[in-house]
Scaffold this active site. Structure first.
Site, PDB file in Angstrom:
ATOM      1  CG  ASP A  35       7.928  -4.808  -1.213  1.00 58.62           C
ATOM      2  OD1 ASP A  35       7.408  -5.529  -0.353  1.00 58.62           O
ATOM      3  OD2 ASP A  35       8.720  -5.220  -2.060  1.00 58.62           O
ATOM      4  CB  THR A  60      10.592  -8.653   3.536  1.00 56.78           C
ATOM      5  OG1 THR A  60       9.593  -7.811   2.998  1.00 56.78           O
ATOM      6  CG2 THR A  60      10.871  -9.753   2.572  1.00 56.78           C
TER       7      THR A  60
HETATM    8  N1  LIG Z   1      -5.958  -3.523   8.605  1.00 55.90           N
HETATM    9  C1  LIG Z   1      -4.871  -3.836   9.285  1.00 55.90           C
HETATM   10  N2  LIG Z   1      -4.720  -3.385  10.541  1.00 55.90           N
HETATM   11  C2  LIG Z   1      -3.627  -3.687  11.249  1.00 55.90           C
HETATM   12  N3  LIG Z   1      -2.607  -4.411  10.810  1.00 55.90           N
HETATM   13  C3  LIG Z   1      -2.705  -4.891   9.571  1.00 55.90           C
HETATM   14  C4  LIG Z   1      -3.824  -4.641   8.741  1.00 55.90           C
HETATM   15  N4  LIG Z   1      -3.600  -5.237   7.550  1.00 55.90           N
HETATM   16  C5  LIG Z   1      -2.396  -5.848   7.651  1.00 55.90           C
HETATM   17  N5  LIG Z   1      -1.853  -5.639   8.853  1.00 55.90           N
HETATM   18  C6  LIG Z   1      -0.552  -6.101   9.384  1.00 55.90           C
HETATM   19  O1  LIG Z   1       0.510  -5.585   8.604  1.00 55.90           O
HETATM   20  C7  LIG Z   1       1.647  -6.426   8.782  1.00 55.90           C
HETATM   21  C8  LIG Z   1       2.319  -6.685   7.473  1.00 55.90           C
HETATM   22  O2  LIG Z   1       2.725  -5.456   6.909  1.00 55.90           O
HETATM   23  P1  LIG Z   1       3.625  -5.370   5.611  1.00 55.90           P
HETATM   24  O3  LIG Z   1       3.878  -3.934   5.358  1.00 55.90           O
HETATM   25  O4  LIG Z   1       3.001  -6.168   4.524  1.00 55.90           O
HETATM   26  O5  LIG Z   1       4.970  -5.996   6.053  1.00 55.90           O
HETATM   27  P2  LIG Z   1       5.655  -7.390   5.675  1.00 55.90           P
HETATM   28  O6  LIG Z   1       6.727  -7.012   4.709  1.00 55.90           O
HETATM   29  O7  LIG Z   1       6.201  -7.850   6.970  1.00 55.90           O
HETATM   30  O8  LIG Z   1       4.627  -8.303   5.087  1.00 55.90           O
HETATM   31  C9  LIG Z   1       1.143  -7.701   9.431  1.00 55.90           C
HETATM   32  O9  LIG Z   1       1.519  -7.721  10.785  1.00 55.90           O
HETATM   33  C10 LIG Z   1      -0.382  -7.577   9.311  1.00 55.90           C
HETATM   34  O10 LIG Z   1      -1.066  -8.219  10.353  1.00 55.90           O
END
Ligand SMILES: Nc1ncnc2c1ncn2[C@@H]1O[C@H](COP(=O)(O)OP(=O)(O)O)[C@@H](O)[C@H]1O
Ligand SMILES: [Mg+2]
Length: 553
Positions: free
Chosen positions: A62, A100
Protein backbone atom coordinates in the site's frame (compact mmCIF):
# COMPACT_ATOMS: atom_id res chain seq x y z
CA UNK A 1 34.52 54.33 0.58
CA UNK A 2 33.69 51.14 2.45
CA UNK A 3 32.69 48.24 0.23
CA UNK A 4 29.52 46.29 0.94
CA UNK A 5 30.12 42.58 1.39
CA UNK A 6 29.38 40.71 -1.80
CA UNK A 7 28.33 37.57 -0.08
CA UNK A 8 24.51 37.54 -0.07
CA UNK A 9 24.21 34.39 1.97
CA UNK A 10 25.08 34.44 5.65
CA UNK A 11 27.83 32.18 6.80
CA UNK A 12 25.56 29.47 8.08
CA UNK A 13 23.26 29.41 5.09
CA UNK A 14 24.28 27.39 2.08
CA UNK A 15 22.90 27.79 -1.40
CA UNK A 16 22.87 24.99 -3.88
CA UNK A 17 23.43 26.18 -7.43
CA UNK A 18 20.48 26.17 -9.81
CA UNK A 19 21.83 23.35 -11.95
CA UNK A 20 22.75 21.26 -8.98
CA UNK A 21 19.41 21.82 -7.25
CA UNK A 22 17.36 21.15 -10.41
CA UNK A 23 19.20 17.92 -10.99
CA UNK A 24 18.69 16.87 -7.40
CA UNK A 25 14.99 17.83 -7.41
CA UNK A 26 14.30 15.80 -10.52
CA UNK A 27 16.33 12.84 -9.44
CA UNK A 28 14.82 12.65 -5.94
CA UNK A 29 11.29 12.77 -7.40
CA UNK A 30 12.13 10.10 -9.97
CA UNK A 31 13.83 7.94 -7.35
CA UNK A 32 10.74 8.13 -5.18
CA UNK A 33 8.40 7.22 -8.03
CA UNK A 34 10.70 4.37 -9.03
CA UNK A 35 10.74 3.05 -5.48
CA UNK A 36 6.94 3.02 -5.37
CA UNK A 37 6.43 1.63 -8.88
CA UNK A 38 6.88 -2.03 -7.97
CA UNK A 39 3.80 -1.90 -5.71
CA UNK A 40 1.27 -0.74 -8.34
CA UNK A 41 -1.67 -2.98 -9.17
CA UNK A 42 -2.49 -6.63 -8.48
CA UNK A 43 0.35 -9.19 -8.55
CA UNK A 44 2.76 -6.42 -7.54
CA UNK A 45 5.59 -6.64 -5.05
CA UNK A 46 5.32 -5.91 -1.35
CA UNK A 47 7.70 -3.86 0.73
CA UNK A 48 8.94 -5.07 4.06
CA UNK A 49 9.39 -2.16 6.43
CA UNK A 50 11.44 -3.00 9.48
CA UNK A 51 11.67 -0.81 12.59
CA UNK A 52 15.10 0.21 13.84
CA UNK A 53 14.67 -2.12 16.82
CA UNK A 54 14.19 -5.01 14.37
CA UNK A 55 11.19 -6.02 16.49
CA UNK A 56 8.35 -4.61 14.43
CA UNK A 57 7.74 -4.92 10.75
CA UNK A 58 5.06 -4.15 8.18
CA UNK A 59 4.49 -6.14 5.03
CA UNK A 60 2.58 -4.06 2.54
CA UNK A 61 2.01 -3.03 -1.05
CA UNK A 62 0.00 0.00 0.00
CA UNK A 63 1.56 3.22 -1.25
CA UNK A 64 0.30 5.38 1.57
CA UNK A 65 1.53 3.01 4.27
CA UNK A 66 4.99 2.92 2.73
CA UNK A 67 5.23 6.67 2.25
CA UNK A 68 3.94 7.38 5.75
CA UNK A 69 7.17 5.84 7.06
CA UNK A 70 9.08 8.63 5.32
CA UNK A 71 7.18 11.04 7.48
CA UNK A 72 8.23 9.59 10.79
CA UNK A 73 10.86 11.32 12.87
CA UNK A 74 13.33 8.45 12.79
CA UNK A 75 13.13 8.06 9.04
CA UNK A 76 12.22 11.57 7.96
CA UNK A 77 12.68 12.21 4.28
CA UNK A 78 15.12 15.09 4.44
CA UNK A 79 15.04 16.33 0.87
CA UNK A 80 12.25 18.90 0.35
CA UNK A 81 11.20 17.19 -2.87
CA UNK A 82 10.87 13.86 -1.07
CA UNK A 83 8.60 15.61 1.42
CA UNK A 84 6.53 17.03 -1.44
CA UNK A 85 6.05 13.52 -2.83
CA UNK A 86 4.99 12.26 0.61
CA UNK A 87 2.52 15.16 0.80
CA UNK A 88 1.17 14.26 -2.63
CA UNK A 89 0.43 10.72 -1.42
CA UNK A 90 -1.13 12.05 1.77
CA UNK A 91 -3.32 14.58 0.03
CA UNK A 92 -4.51 11.98 -2.52
CA UNK A 93 -5.46 9.73 0.35
CA UNK A 94 -7.19 12.54 2.25
CA UNK A 95 -9.16 13.62 -0.81
CA UNK A 96 -10.19 10.29 -2.30
CA UNK A 97 -8.86 7.49 -0.07
CA UNK A 98 -7.22 5.55 -2.94
CA UNK A 99 -4.82 6.17 -5.83
CA UNK A 100 -1.76 7.15 -3.78
CA UNK A 101 0.75 5.01 -5.67
CA UNK A 102 -0.59 6.06 -9.07
CA UNK A 103 -0.29 9.75 -8.19
CA UNK A 104 3.36 9.39 -7.12
CA UNK A 105 4.29 7.30 -10.18
CA UNK A 106 2.56 9.72 -12.51
CA UNK A 107 4.29 12.73 -10.91
CA UNK A 108 7.63 10.95 -11.39
CA UNK A 109 6.91 10.27 -15.08
CA UNK A 110 5.78 13.85 -15.68
CA UNK A 111 9.03 15.12 -14.18
CA UNK A 112 11.15 12.70 -16.24
CA UNK A 113 9.57 14.07 -19.41
CA UNK A 114 9.78 17.67 -18.15
CA UNK A 115 13.48 17.35 -17.43
CA UNK A 116 14.14 16.28 -21.01
CA UNK A 117 12.24 19.27 -22.38
CA UNK A 118 14.05 21.67 -20.05
CA UNK A 119 17.39 20.16 -21.07
CA UNK A 120 16.39 20.78 -24.70
CA UNK A 121 16.07 24.47 -23.81
CA UNK A 122 12.36 24.84 -23.11
CA UNK A 123 11.71 27.20 -20.20
CA UNK A 124 10.16 25.48 -17.15
CA UNK A 125 7.31 28.03 -17.24
CA UNK A 126 6.34 26.84 -20.72
CA UNK A 127 6.47 23.20 -19.64
CA UNK A 128 4.40 24.02 -16.57
CA UNK A 129 1.79 25.90 -18.58
CA UNK A 130 1.68 23.09 -21.13
CA UNK A 131 1.13 20.53 -18.35
CA UNK A 132 -1.66 22.62 -16.87
CA UNK A 133 -3.34 22.82 -20.26
CA UNK A 134 -2.89 19.08 -20.75
CA UNK A 135 -4.44 18.30 -17.36
CA UNK A 136 -7.51 20.40 -18.07
CA UNK A 137 -7.93 18.66 -21.43
CA UNK A 138 -7.24 15.22 -19.92
CA UNK A 139 -10.00 15.71 -17.37
CA UNK A 140 -12.39 16.77 -20.11
CA UNK A 141 -11.52 13.60 -22.08
CA UNK A 142 -11.84 11.48 -18.93
CA UNK A 143 -15.29 12.86 -18.17
CA UNK A 144 -16.42 12.07 -21.71
CA UNK A 145 -15.07 8.52 -21.40
CA UNK A 146 -16.71 7.85 -18.01
CA UNK A 147 -19.72 5.58 -17.67
CA UNK A 148 -22.52 6.42 -15.22
CA UNK A 149 -23.00 3.83 -12.48
CA UNK A 150 -26.41 2.28 -12.93
CA UNK A 151 -26.48 -0.70 -10.63
CA UNK A 152 -24.87 -2.62 -7.80
CA UNK A 153 -23.08 -4.89 -10.20
CA UNK A 154 -20.99 -1.96 -11.45
CA UNK A 155 -20.20 -0.83 -7.91
CA UNK A 156 -19.17 -4.35 -6.95
CA UNK A 157 -16.68 -4.31 -9.80
CA UNK A 158 -15.18 -1.04 -8.55
CA UNK A 159 -14.77 -2.55 -5.07
CA UNK A 160 -13.30 -5.74 -6.51
CA UNK A 161 -10.79 -3.90 -8.72
CA UNK A 162 -9.54 -1.94 -5.73
CA UNK A 163 -9.34 -4.96 -3.40
CA UNK A 164 -7.51 -7.06 -5.99
CA UNK A 165 -4.66 -4.56 -6.11
CA UNK A 166 -3.60 -5.60 -2.63
CA UNK A 167 -5.22 -8.99 -2.33
CA UNK A 168 -4.02 -10.71 -5.50
CA UNK A 169 -0.34 -11.25 -4.80
CA UNK A 170 1.87 -13.31 -7.15
CA UNK A 171 0.75 -16.92 -7.07
CA UNK A 172 -2.83 -16.17 -5.94
CA UNK A 173 -5.23 -18.68 -7.40
CA UNK A 174 -8.99 -19.29 -7.71
CA UNK A 175 -9.51 -19.48 -3.95
CA UNK A 176 -8.08 -15.96 -3.53
CA UNK A 177 -10.40 -14.71 -6.27
CA UNK A 178 -13.39 -16.08 -4.37
CA UNK A 179 -12.20 -14.42 -1.19
CA UNK A 180 -11.64 -11.13 -2.95
CA UNK A 181 -15.16 -11.31 -4.41
CA UNK A 182 -16.63 -11.97 -0.98
CA UNK A 183 -14.73 -8.99 0.50
CA UNK A 184 -15.99 -6.80 -2.34
CA UNK A 185 -19.59 -7.85 -1.53
CA UNK A 186 -19.06 -6.88 2.12
CA UNK A 187 -17.56 -3.54 1.10
CA UNK A 188 -20.54 -2.75 -1.09
CA UNK A 189 -23.03 -3.70 1.64
CA UNK A 190 -21.14 -1.42 4.04
CA UNK A 191 -21.26 1.47 1.58
CA UNK A 192 -25.01 0.92 1.14
CA UNK A 193 -25.45 0.83 4.89
CA UNK A 194 -23.89 4.29 5.34
CA UNK A 195 -25.50 5.88 2.30
CA UNK A 196 -27.85 8.77 2.88
CA UNK A 197 -29.75 11.34 0.93
CA UNK A 198 -28.34 14.85 1.06
CA UNK A 199 -30.17 17.57 -0.85
CA UNK A 200 -31.88 14.92 -2.94
CA UNK A 201 -28.62 13.16 -3.89
CA UNK A 202 -27.71 9.81 -2.34
CA UNK A 203 -24.09 9.69 -1.21
CA UNK A 204 -22.10 7.48 1.12
CA UNK A 205 -19.46 8.60 3.60
CA UNK A 206 -16.86 5.81 3.96
CA UNK A 207 -15.60 7.35 7.20
CA UNK A 208 -18.77 6.01 8.82
CA UNK A 209 -17.48 2.49 8.27
CA UNK A 210 -15.15 1.19 10.94
CA UNK A 211 -12.82 -1.70 10.09
CA UNK A 212 -11.82 -4.09 12.90
CA UNK A 213 -9.30 -6.90 12.40
CA UNK A 214 -9.47 -10.22 14.16
CA UNK A 215 -7.27 -13.09 13.05
CA UNK A 216 -7.83 -16.74 13.73
CA UNK A 217 -10.81 -17.58 11.50
CA UNK A 218 -11.57 -17.78 7.81
CA UNK A 219 -11.76 -14.74 5.53
CA UNK A 220 -15.33 -15.87 4.65
CA UNK A 221 -16.23 -15.31 8.32
CA UNK A 222 -15.73 -11.58 7.74
CA UNK A 223 -18.98 -9.87 8.59
CA UNK A 224 -20.73 -6.54 8.39
CA UNK A 225 -22.06 -5.39 11.70
CA UNK A 226 -24.68 -2.66 12.14
CA UNK A 227 -23.01 -0.61 14.80
CA UNK A 228 -19.67 -0.28 16.47
CA UNK A 229 -17.28 -2.91 17.79
CA UNK A 230 -15.19 -1.92 20.79
CA UNK A 231 -11.89 -3.78 20.96
CA UNK A 232 -11.71 -3.61 24.74
CA UNK A 233 -12.72 -5.50 27.81
CA UNK A 234 -15.32 -4.22 30.26
CA UNK A 235 -14.01 -2.57 33.46
CA UNK A 236 -15.16 -5.40 35.72
CA UNK A 237 -15.49 -9.13 34.89
CA UNK A 238 -18.93 -9.38 36.53
CA UNK A 239 -20.46 -6.76 34.20
CA UNK A 240 -23.43 -8.00 32.09
CA UNK A 241 -22.57 -9.99 28.96
CA UNK A 242 -25.70 -8.96 27.09
CA UNK A 243 -28.13 -6.04 27.30
CA UNK A 244 -31.01 -4.93 25.11
CA UNK A 245 -32.42 -1.45 24.42
CA UNK A 246 -29.52 0.28 26.08
CA UNK A 247 -28.99 3.93 26.96
CA UNK A 248 -25.40 4.87 26.16
CA UNK A 249 -23.22 7.54 27.80
CA UNK A 250 -20.07 8.54 25.90
CA UNK A 251 -17.45 10.41 27.94
CA UNK A 252 -14.24 12.22 27.21
CA UNK A 253 -13.28 12.62 30.88
CA UNK A 254 -11.76 10.20 33.35
CA UNK A 255 -14.23 8.55 35.69
CA UNK A 256 -12.14 9.00 38.81
CA UNK A 257 -12.64 10.97 41.96
CA UNK A 258 -9.64 13.21 41.46
CA UNK A 259 -10.44 14.91 38.24
CA UNK A 260 -14.10 15.68 38.01
CA UNK A 261 -15.15 16.92 41.45
CA UNK A 262 -12.10 18.95 42.35
CA UNK A 263 -12.60 17.92 45.95
CA UNK A 264 -9.17 16.51 46.46
CA UNK A 265 -7.36 18.22 43.66
CA UNK A 266 -5.14 16.60 41.14
CA UNK A 267 -2.59 14.59 43.07
CA UNK A 268 0.04 15.21 40.47
CA UNK A 269 -0.05 18.95 41.19
CA UNK A 270 -0.76 19.10 44.92
CA UNK A 271 -0.25 17.03 47.98
CA UNK A 272 -2.59 16.52 50.91
CA UNK A 273 -1.11 16.62 54.36
CA UNK A 274 -2.45 13.94 56.69
CA UNK A 275 -2.10 14.42 60.45
CA UNK A 276 -3.73 11.21 61.58
CA UNK A 277 -5.02 7.82 60.52
CA UNK A 278 -8.56 9.11 61.18
CA UNK A 279 -8.03 11.93 58.71
CA UNK A 280 -6.81 9.46 56.09
CA UNK A 281 -9.83 7.23 56.69
CA UNK A 282 -12.20 10.15 56.45
CA UNK A 283 -10.65 11.27 53.18
CA UNK A 284 -10.94 7.76 51.74
CA UNK A 285 -14.56 7.72 52.93
CA UNK A 286 -15.22 11.02 51.18
CA UNK A 287 -13.64 9.71 48.00
CA UNK A 288 -15.78 6.61 48.13
CA UNK A 289 -18.94 8.62 48.65
CA UNK A 290 -18.12 10.82 45.65
CA UNK A 291 -17.64 7.67 43.56
CA UNK A 292 -20.92 6.24 44.81
CA UNK A 293 -22.72 9.52 44.03
CA UNK A 294 -21.41 9.27 40.49
CA UNK A 295 -22.54 5.67 40.17
CA UNK A 296 -25.94 6.72 41.54
CA UNK A 297 -26.22 9.51 39.01
CA UNK A 298 -25.31 7.21 36.09
CA UNK A 299 -27.80 4.58 37.27
CA UNK A 300 -30.58 7.16 37.86
CA UNK A 301 -30.25 8.30 34.26
CA UNK A 302 -30.92 4.69 33.21
CA UNK A 303 -27.51 4.27 31.53
CA UNK A 304 -26.72 0.67 30.50
CA UNK A 305 -23.40 1.29 28.77
CA UNK A 306 -20.84 3.93 29.68
CA UNK A 307 -17.78 4.39 27.51
CA UNK A 308 -14.88 6.78 27.94
CA UNK A 309 -11.73 7.68 26.06
CA UNK A 310 -10.10 8.25 29.44
CA UNK A 311 -9.45 6.02 32.40
CA UNK A 312 -12.00 4.82 34.94
CA UNK A 313 -11.30 4.16 38.60
CA UNK A 314 -11.32 0.43 39.14
CA UNK A 315 -13.22 0.95 42.39
CA UNK A 316 -16.21 2.06 40.37
CA UNK A 317 -16.35 -1.23 38.41
CA UNK A 318 -18.15 -3.40 40.95
CA UNK A 319 -20.80 -0.83 41.97
CA UNK A 320 -21.58 -0.13 38.29
CA UNK A 321 -21.76 -3.85 37.60
CA UNK A 322 -24.13 -4.33 40.59
CA UNK A 323 -26.50 -1.89 38.90
CA UNK A 324 -26.35 -3.84 35.63
CA UNK A 325 -24.14 -1.31 33.84
CA UNK A 326 -21.31 -2.13 31.43
CA UNK A 327 -18.40 0.33 31.58
CA UNK A 328 -15.58 0.47 29.05
CA UNK A 329 -12.56 2.70 29.74
CA UNK A 330 -9.77 4.00 27.50
CA UNK A 331 -11.16 3.80 23.97
CA UNK A 332 -7.96 4.24 21.94
CA UNK A 333 -8.68 7.14 19.59
CA UNK A 334 -10.77 10.28 19.36
CA UNK A 335 -12.08 9.14 15.95
CA UNK A 336 -13.38 5.93 17.49
CA UNK A 337 -15.13 7.91 20.20
CA UNK A 338 -16.67 10.20 17.58
CA UNK A 339 -17.82 7.26 15.47
CA UNK A 340 -19.31 5.57 18.47
CA UNK A 341 -21.15 8.67 19.62
CA UNK A 342 -22.45 9.17 16.08
CA UNK A 343 -23.59 5.55 15.84
CA UNK A 344 -25.52 5.76 19.12
CA UNK A 345 -26.63 9.36 18.69
CA UNK A 346 -24.94 10.30 21.98
CA UNK A 347 -23.33 13.63 22.80
CA UNK A 348 -19.75 13.36 24.06
CA UNK A 349 -19.80 14.45 27.70
CA UNK A 350 -16.85 16.27 29.19
CA UNK A 351 -18.32 17.03 32.62
CA UNK A 352 -20.15 14.18 34.24
CA UNK A 353 -21.71 16.52 36.80
CA UNK A 354 -23.59 18.23 33.96
CA UNK A 355 -24.66 15.05 32.14
CA UNK A 356 -28.40 14.84 31.41
CA UNK A 357 -30.60 12.31 29.65
CA UNK A 358 -30.38 14.47 26.50
CA UNK A 359 -26.70 13.56 26.23
CA UNK A 360 -27.41 9.85 26.11
CA UNK A 361 -27.52 7.73 22.98
CA UNK A 362 -29.21 4.45 22.22
CA UNK A 363 -28.09 0.95 21.25
CA UNK A 364 -30.40 -1.92 20.28
CA UNK A 365 -28.11 -4.31 22.12
CA UNK A 366 -24.68 -4.60 23.70
CA UNK A 367 -22.94 -7.95 23.69
CA UNK A 368 -19.56 -9.03 25.03
CA UNK A 369 -17.80 -11.72 23.07
CA UNK A 370 -14.72 -13.54 24.31
CA UNK A 371 -12.60 -15.30 21.67
CA UNK A 372 -10.65 -18.51 22.25
CA UNK A 373 -7.46 -16.43 22.58
CA UNK A 374 -9.11 -14.68 25.59
CA UNK A 375 -9.43 -11.29 23.85
CA UNK A 376 -12.80 -9.55 24.07
CA UNK A 377 -14.89 -7.51 21.65
CA UNK A 378 -17.97 -5.59 22.72
CA UNK A 379 -20.59 -5.33 19.98
CA UNK A 380 -22.70 -2.17 20.27
CA UNK A 381 -25.58 -2.73 17.84
CA UNK A 382 -27.33 0.31 16.34
CA UNK A 383 -29.58 -1.02 13.59
CA UNK A 384 -30.99 2.27 12.37
CA UNK A 385 -27.82 4.35 12.55
CA UNK A 386 -25.86 5.45 9.54
CA UNK A 387 -22.80 3.59 10.71
CA UNK A 388 -21.31 0.12 10.29
CA UNK A 389 -18.30 -2.00 11.16
CA UNK A 390 -16.57 -4.57 9.00
CA UNK A 391 -15.16 -7.30 11.24
CA UNK A 392 -12.32 -8.70 9.17
CA UNK A 393 -11.42 -12.28 9.93
CA UNK A 394 -8.76 -14.68 8.74
CA UNK A 395 -5.10 -14.77 8.02
CA UNK A 396 -2.02 -13.94 10.01
CA UNK A 397 -1.81 -10.51 11.61
CA UNK A 398 0.46 -8.92 8.98
CA UNK A 399 -1.58 -10.18 6.06
CA UNK A 400 -4.75 -9.02 7.77
CA UNK A 401 -3.37 -5.51 8.15
CA UNK A 402 -2.81 -5.29 4.42
CA UNK A 403 -6.29 -6.69 3.75
CA UNK A 404 -7.65 -3.99 6.07
CA UNK A 405 -5.83 -1.39 3.97
CA UNK A 406 -7.30 -2.92 0.80
CA UNK A 407 -10.77 -2.76 2.35
CA UNK A 408 -10.17 0.86 3.37
CA UNK A 409 -9.21 1.84 -0.21
CA UNK A 410 -12.11 -0.14 -1.66
CA UNK A 411 -14.59 1.53 0.71
CA UNK A 412 -13.41 4.96 -0.38
CA UNK A 413 -13.26 4.33 -4.08
CA UNK A 414 -16.64 2.55 -4.09
CA UNK A 415 -18.16 5.44 -2.15
CA UNK A 416 -16.62 7.80 -4.73
CA UNK A 417 -18.34 5.85 -7.50
CA UNK A 418 -21.67 5.75 -5.65
CA UNK A 419 -24.19 7.55 -7.79
CA UNK A 420 -21.30 8.79 -9.87
CA UNK A 421 -19.23 7.51 -12.80
CA UNK A 422 -16.56 4.91 -13.51
CA UNK A 423 -13.64 4.47 -15.90
CA UNK A 424 -11.87 1.46 -17.39
CA UNK A 425 -8.84 0.37 -15.31
CA UNK A 426 -5.65 -1.50 -16.20
CA UNK A 427 -4.19 1.58 -17.91
CA UNK A 428 -7.04 1.80 -20.47
CA UNK A 429 -8.07 5.29 -19.34
CA UNK A 430 -4.46 6.53 -19.45
CA UNK A 431 -3.89 5.02 -22.92
CA UNK A 432 -7.12 6.53 -24.23
CA UNK A 433 -6.33 9.98 -22.83
CA UNK A 434 -2.75 9.70 -24.10
CA UNK A 435 -3.91 9.02 -27.66
CA UNK A 436 -6.45 11.85 -27.55
CA UNK A 437 -3.97 14.31 -26.03
CA UNK A 438 -1.35 13.58 -28.68
CA UNK A 439 -3.92 14.48 -31.33
CA UNK A 440 -4.96 17.59 -29.40
CA UNK A 441 -1.31 18.68 -29.07
CA UNK A 442 -1.07 19.03 -32.85
CA UNK A 443 -3.68 21.79 -32.70
CA UNK A 444 -1.42 23.88 -30.40
CA UNK A 445 0.74 26.31 -32.33
CA UNK A 446 3.08 27.37 -29.49
CA UNK A 447 5.94 25.53 -27.78
CA UNK A 448 3.44 24.28 -25.24
CA UNK A 449 2.66 21.66 -27.84
CA UNK A 450 5.82 19.83 -26.78
CA UNK A 451 4.73 19.82 -23.14
CA UNK A 452 1.26 18.51 -23.95
CA UNK A 453 2.82 15.69 -26.01
CA UNK A 454 5.22 14.94 -23.15
CA UNK A 455 2.29 14.80 -20.73
CA UNK A 456 0.50 12.38 -23.06
CA UNK A 457 3.56 10.14 -23.22
CA UNK A 458 4.02 10.22 -19.44
CA UNK A 459 0.56 8.71 -18.96
CA UNK A 460 1.80 5.46 -20.49
CA UNK A 461 3.77 4.87 -17.30
CA UNK A 462 0.65 3.37 -15.67
CA UNK A 463 0.02 0.44 -18.07
CA UNK A 464 3.77 0.07 -18.49
CA UNK A 465 4.29 -0.33 -14.74
CA UNK A 466 1.28 -2.65 -14.37
CA UNK A 467 2.70 -4.91 -17.08
CA UNK A 468 6.21 -4.87 -15.65
CA UNK A 469 5.00 -5.67 -12.14
CA UNK A 470 3.28 -8.88 -13.18
CA UNK A 471 6.20 -10.07 -15.26
CA UNK A 472 4.86 -9.18 -18.72
CA UNK A 473 6.89 -7.33 -21.34
CA UNK A 474 6.00 -3.64 -20.94
CA UNK A 475 7.21 -2.65 -24.41
CA UNK A 476 5.00 -5.06 -26.30
CA UNK A 477 2.06 -4.26 -24.00
CA UNK A 478 2.39 -0.54 -24.75
CA UNK A 479 2.83 -1.10 -28.49
CA UNK A 480 -0.26 -3.32 -28.62
CA UNK A 481 -2.30 -0.93 -26.51
CA UNK A 482 -1.29 2.00 -28.74
CA UNK A 483 -2.54 0.04 -31.75
CA UNK A 484 -5.84 -0.74 -30.03
CA UNK A 485 -6.45 2.84 -28.99
CA UNK A 486 -5.51 4.18 -32.42
CA UNK A 487 -8.19 1.87 -33.79
CA UNK A 488 -10.74 3.38 -31.37
CA UNK A 489 -10.92 0.46 -28.88
CA UNK A 490 -11.21 2.79 -25.94
CA UNK A 491 -11.71 0.26 -23.15
CA UNK A 492 -8.66 -1.87 -23.91
CA UNK A 493 -6.23 -2.21 -21.04
CA UNK A 494 -3.83 -4.75 -19.60
CA UNK A 495 -5.23 -7.32 -17.17
CA UNK A 496 -2.40 -8.21 -14.82
CA UNK A 497 -4.18 -11.25 -13.39
CA UNK A 498 -4.68 -12.93 -16.76
CA UNK A 499 -1.61 -11.21 -18.21
CA UNK A 500 -3.29 -10.09 -21.41
CA UNK A 501 -4.90 -7.14 -23.09
CA UNK A 502 -8.67 -7.20 -22.65
CA UNK A 503 -11.71 -4.95 -22.71
CA UNK A 504 -11.66 -3.61 -19.16
CA UNK A 505 -15.35 -2.76 -18.93
CA UNK A 506 -16.45 -6.19 -20.16
CA UNK A 507 -14.05 -7.79 -17.69
CA UNK A 508 -15.11 -5.66 -14.75
CA UNK A 509 -11.78 -3.89 -14.11
CA UNK A 510 -13.11 -0.43 -13.41
CA UNK A 511 -12.26 2.57 -11.25
CA UNK A 512 -13.98 5.64 -9.91
CA UNK A 513 -13.88 8.82 -12.01
CA UNK A 514 -13.49 10.95 -8.88
CA UNK A 515 -10.42 8.99 -7.76
CA UNK A 516 -8.78 9.19 -11.17
CA UNK A 517 -9.39 12.93 -11.50
CA UNK A 518 -7.66 13.51 -8.18
CA UNK A 519 -4.67 11.38 -9.24
CA UNK A 520 -4.19 13.51 -12.36
CA UNK A 521 -4.68 16.82 -10.56
CA UNK A 522 -2.36 15.92 -7.68
CA UNK A 523 0.41 14.56 -9.92
CA UNK A 524 0.22 17.59 -12.20
CA UNK A 525 0.35 20.10 -9.35
CA UNK A 526 3.24 18.42 -7.57
CA UNK A 527 5.28 18.02 -10.75
CA UNK A 528 4.79 21.69 -11.60
CA UNK A 529 5.84 22.84 -8.13
CA UNK A 530 9.00 20.77 -8.43
CA UNK A 531 9.94 21.86 -11.95
CA UNK A 532 9.41 25.53 -11.11
CA UNK A 533 11.65 25.64 -8.06
CA UNK A 534 15.23 26.41 -8.99
CA UNK A 535 17.38 27.29 -5.98
CA UNK A 536 17.61 25.48 -2.70
CA UNK A 537 18.93 27.38 0.28
CA UNK A 538 19.40 25.63 3.52
CA UNK A 539 20.57 26.40 7.00
CA UNK A 540 18.86 27.79 10.04
CA UNK A 541 16.29 29.57 7.87
CA UNK A 542 13.24 28.89 10.04
CA UNK A 543 14.68 30.37 13.21
CA UNK A 544 12.15 33.24 13.08
CA UNK A 545 9.30 30.75 13.08
CA UNK A 546 10.70 28.96 16.09
CA UNK A 547 11.15 32.28 17.90
CA UNK A 548 7.66 33.43 16.95
CA UNK A 549 6.29 30.22 18.36
CA UNK A 550 8.16 30.54 21.63
CA UNK A 551 7.14 34.20 22.03
CA UNK A 552 3.55 33.29 21.35
CA UNK A 553 3.48 30.72 24.10
N1 LIG B 1 -6.86 -6.87 -12.80
C1 LIG B 1 -6.20 -5.75 -13.05
N2 LIG B 1 -5.42 -5.68 -14.14
C2 LIG B 1 -4.74 -4.56 -14.42
N3 LIG B 1 -4.74 -3.46 -13.67
C3 LIG B 1 -5.50 -3.48 -12.58
C4 LIG B 1 -6.27 -4.61 -12.20
N4 LIG B 1 -6.89 -4.31 -11.04
C5 LIG B 1 -6.54 -3.05 -10.73
N5 LIG B 1 -5.70 -2.55 -11.64
C6 LIG B 1 -5.05 -1.22 -11.68
O1 LIG B 1 -4.23 -1.03 -10.54
C7 LIG B 1 -4.06 0.37 -10.34
C8 LIG B 1 -4.19 0.70 -8.89
O2 LIG B 1 -3.21 0.00 -8.15
P1 LIG B 1 -2.95 0.25 -6.62
O3 LIG B 1 -1.83 -0.64 -6.22
O4 LIG B 1 -4.23 0.13 -5.87
O5 LIG B 1 -2.42 1.70 -6.57
P2 LIG B 1 -3.09 3.05 -6.03
O6 LIG B 1 -2.41 3.30 -4.73
O7 LIG B 1 -2.70 4.04 -7.06
O8 LIG B 1 -4.56 2.85 -5.91
C9 LIG B 1 -5.10 1.06 -11.19
O9 LIG B 1 -4.49 1.64 -12.31
C10 LIG B 1 -6.02 -0.09 -11.62
O10 LIG B 1 -6.62 0.13 -12.87
MG1 LIG C 1 -5.67 1.32 -4.97
Amino acid sequence: MQKLPLNLYPEKMRKISQDESKASNFSVAKEFACFMASTLGPQSAQKVIVGSDFQQYILTSDGKTILQRFDLAEFKATHPVAQLMVELAKSTDDEVGDGTTSSVILAGALLTKAERLIDMGLHPNIVSEGYKKATTKAIEIMEALAIPVKNDDMLKKVARTSIDTKYMVPGSGKQKQKESKSLADTVLSAVHKVSESKNGVITADPDNVHVVKKGGADIFDTMLFSGFIVEKEALHPSMPKYLENVKVAVLDVPLTVKRYDGLFGDLSSCSVKMDSVEQYKSQKGDERSVLYDTVGKIADLGVGLIISRKLMDEKIGKPLSDRGIIAIPAIPTKEDLNRLSKACGARIVSDIGQMTSDDLGFADSVRQKRYPDRTVHIFVETKKANSATILLRGGIAHALSDIARAVHDALHTTANAYNNEILPGGGATEMYISAQLKRYALSIKTKKQLAVTAFAEALEVIPQTLAKNCGADPISVITDLRKDHAAGNKYMGFDTIRRKIVNMVDNGIVESLITKKQIFKGADETSRIIMLSDDIIYGNVFQDRIEEKTHGQ
